[in-house]
Write an enzyme that holds these catalytic residues in place. Structure first.
Site, short mmCIF file in Angstrom:
data_model
loop_
_atom_site.label_atom_id
_atom_site.label_comp_id
_atom_site.label_asym_id
_atom_site.label_seq_id
_atom_site.Cartn_x
_atom_site.Cartn_y
_atom_site.Cartn_z
N ASP A 16 0.61 -1.55 -0.03
CA ASP A 16 -0.04 -0.04 0.17
C ASP A 16 0.93 1.45 0.08
O ASP A 16 0.56 2.66 -0.80
CB ASP A 16 -0.78 0.00 1.01
CG ASP A 16 -1.99 -0.86 0.81
OD1 ASP A 16 -2.53 -1.04 0.06
OD2 ASP A 16 -2.75 -2.05 2.11
N ARG A 97 2.47 6.95 16.85
CA ARG A 97 1.13 7.14 15.25
C ARG A 97 2.05 8.76 15.68
O ARG A 97 2.89 9.70 14.34
CB ARG A 97 0.23 7.28 15.38
CG ARG A 97 -0.43 6.20 15.21
CD ARG A 97 0.28 5.30 14.17
NE ARG A 97 0.43 3.74 13.74
CZ ARG A 97 1.08 3.00 13.00
NH1 ARG A 97 2.17 2.97 13.36
NH2 ARG A 97 0.15 1.78 12.67
N ASP A 126 -5.17 4.55 13.17
CA ASP A 126 -4.10 5.95 12.47
C ASP A 126 -4.07 6.95 11.83
O ASP A 126 -3.48 7.47 12.12
CB ASP A 126 -3.46 4.66 11.69
CG ASP A 126 -2.91 3.85 12.75
OD1 ASP A 126 -2.87 3.79 14.31
OD2 ASP A 126 -2.69 2.70 13.09
N SER A 177 -4.12 -8.35 9.03
CA SER A 177 -3.42 -6.93 9.42
C SER A 177 -2.66 -6.62 10.51
O SER A 177 -3.44 -7.33 11.19
CB SER A 177 -3.94 -5.75 8.81
OG SER A 177 -3.96 -4.85 9.51
N1 ARG Z 1 -6.34 -0.90 17.17
C1 ARG Z 1 -5.00 -1.19 17.50
C2 ARG Z 1 -4.89 1.11 17.40
O1 ARG Z 1 -5.81 1.31 16.76
C3 ARG Z 1 -3.90 -1.33 16.25
C4 ARG Z 1 -4.42 -1.02 14.83
C5 ARG Z 1 -3.54 -1.44 13.46
N2 ARG Z 1 -4.05 -2.67 13.84
C6 ARG Z 1 -3.59 -3.07 12.64
N3 ARG Z 1 -3.77 -5.05 13.13
N4 ARG Z 1 -3.27 -3.25 11.44
O2 ARG Z 1 -3.72 1.02 18.14
#
Ligand code: ARG
Length: 401
Positions: A16, A97, A126, A177
């Site tokens: 991506d 982040r 994110d 993911s």
């Molecule tokens: N739900 C978690 C958060 O918002 C992780 C997000 C990313 N998760 C992932 N499996 N790519 O902090």
């Protein structure tokens, strides 16, 4: 006229974010894409990532080591706050982040870029964390999020990339993911979308299955200084080394897994599996040390703020006036949170079995049940009379209607 001339793109090396490079240039008229890969201990080889960005069309490919800052400036404040989103998730992904946002904004200033970009879709948390953090750090900079607009599915994205020399992922793509860094792994999607489906052992990488854990317990003594972890088993360790070492020790005993349905910022419930061995133990150990060193009222008041603090991190408000104000309060409370917490690791459990502190306000003379007891038992009677007075009066006045 394109959407921007020069863009700094948050880059992970995945399909991506790789496709974002030609997409920004071809579809949105960006002249120059600078990629920034943040090394936050995700364990990828960053050499190939650097190269990959260039073959995908980046003009400059930056790799920035952010591990030290990640632990010191992001994880440690969260530990001081005992931050657990919805009482469970220690925010291992969320904490990365605001740091990546800062790196993007700094690089944009250095390279005189007029925008920054990320590869997040429109469904996750994110994107919120990136966009809001970036706006807080530099409200004048534009944020581009191609994957939020391009409307391509996985296959389409891959074939779009192929047109620009981005290789198709070699191994059969995983149904999951996964986000990973020094603090933990987050795993979602695929079979996990059914909340009733137990995660297969294959999703875990930092924590052992109980069946494979040692048959003997192991003890670890975590030293804290003003709320910050500084040593393991009496050995002083730098922040990154401490987290790495503790991840090993705790993961080996199978502790640190979380399986939860969480409430995302965008209103969706999602099922997420986490493993965050060191971070989770640190939060629990830290909270325990507070119970030895803080007064009852400070502890209680702070507990009320901790949930707010966790929500701020989760919801992308790391750089916000409320967060700064809470940090000031929390730092004040941590002045005396120094000492050692002893944790017993065994078969998926991390049990706190001891704590000591030079700053302890626990008083053995008052607590003891032995004859050394200094507590004035008779004084309790008068106290209880006054304490219970409102209840007594209420009862007297209301019992007959
Ligand atoms: N739900 C978690 C958060 O918002 C992780 C997000 C990313 N998760 C992932 N499996 N790519 O902090």
């Amino acid at each position: 006229m394109g959407r921007a001339n020069k863009v700094v793109l948050a880059y992970s090396g995945g399909v991506d974010t790789s496709v974002c490079i030609p997409y920004l240039k071809e579809e949105w008229g960006v002249k120059e894409v600078i990629t920034l890969a943040a090394d936050l201990g995700q364990g990828d080889e960053l050499g190939p990532i650097k190269e990959k960005a260039l073959t995908s069309g980046a003009a400059v490919s930056l790799v920035v080591d952010g591990k030290e800052s990640f632990v010191t400036d992001y994880a440690f404040p969260a530990i001081k706050a005992n931050a657990l989103y919805e009482n469970r998730y220690p925010l291992s992904t969320a904490l990365a982040r605001p740091l990546i946002a800062k790196m993007l904004v700094d690089a944009a200033a250095e390279y005189e870029a007029d925008a920054v970009a990320h590869g997040c879709t429109g469904k996750g948390n994110d994107q919120v964390r990136f966009d809001v953090s970036i706006a807080a750090l530099d409200p004048s900079i534009k944020v581009l999020a191609p994957a939020r607009e391009w409307g391509m599915g996985r296959e389409e994205t891959i074939s779009y990339g192929e047109r620009f020399g981005i290789p198709t992922p070699v191994k059969k793509s995983s149904p999951y993911s996964i986000d990973r860094n020094l603090l933990g792994r987050s795993i979602e999607a695929g079979p996990l979308e059914d909340p009733m489906t137990e995660p297969l052992e294959e999703v875990f990488a930092m924590t052992k299955a109980i069946a494979d854990t040692p048959d003997e317990p192991e003890y670890v003594e975590i030293g804290f200084e003003k709320g910050v972890p500084v040593s393991l088993n009496g050995k002083a360790l730098a922040p990154v080394a401490l987290i790495e070492e503790l991840n090993e020790i705790v993961g080996k005993h199978g502790y640190g897994r979380i399986d939860m349905i969480e409430n995302r910022v965008v209103g969706i419930k999602s099922r997420e599996i986490y493993e965050a061995p060191a971070l989770l133990v640190l939060v629990h150990a830290h909270r325990d040390l507070e119970s030895l060193t803080l007064t009852a009222d400070v502890t209680q008041y702070k507990r009320g703020l901790e949930d707010t603090y966790s929500h701020l991190i989760y919801q992308g408000l790391w750089y916000s006036p409320l967060k700064d104000a809470l940090d000031a309060f929390i730092d004040q409370t941590q002045e005396r949170v120094s000492g050692v917490v002893r944790v017993k690791l065994f078969k998926g459990n991390a049990t706190i079995v001891g704590r000591r502190s030079d700053k302890s306000i626990y008083s053995p003379d008052l607590a003891t049940y032995s004859s050394d007891d200094q507590f004035d038992h008779k004084a309790a009677e008068g106290f209880i009379y006054v304490w219970g007075l409102p209840t007594r009066v209420w009862s007297e006045k209301t019992r007959n209607g």
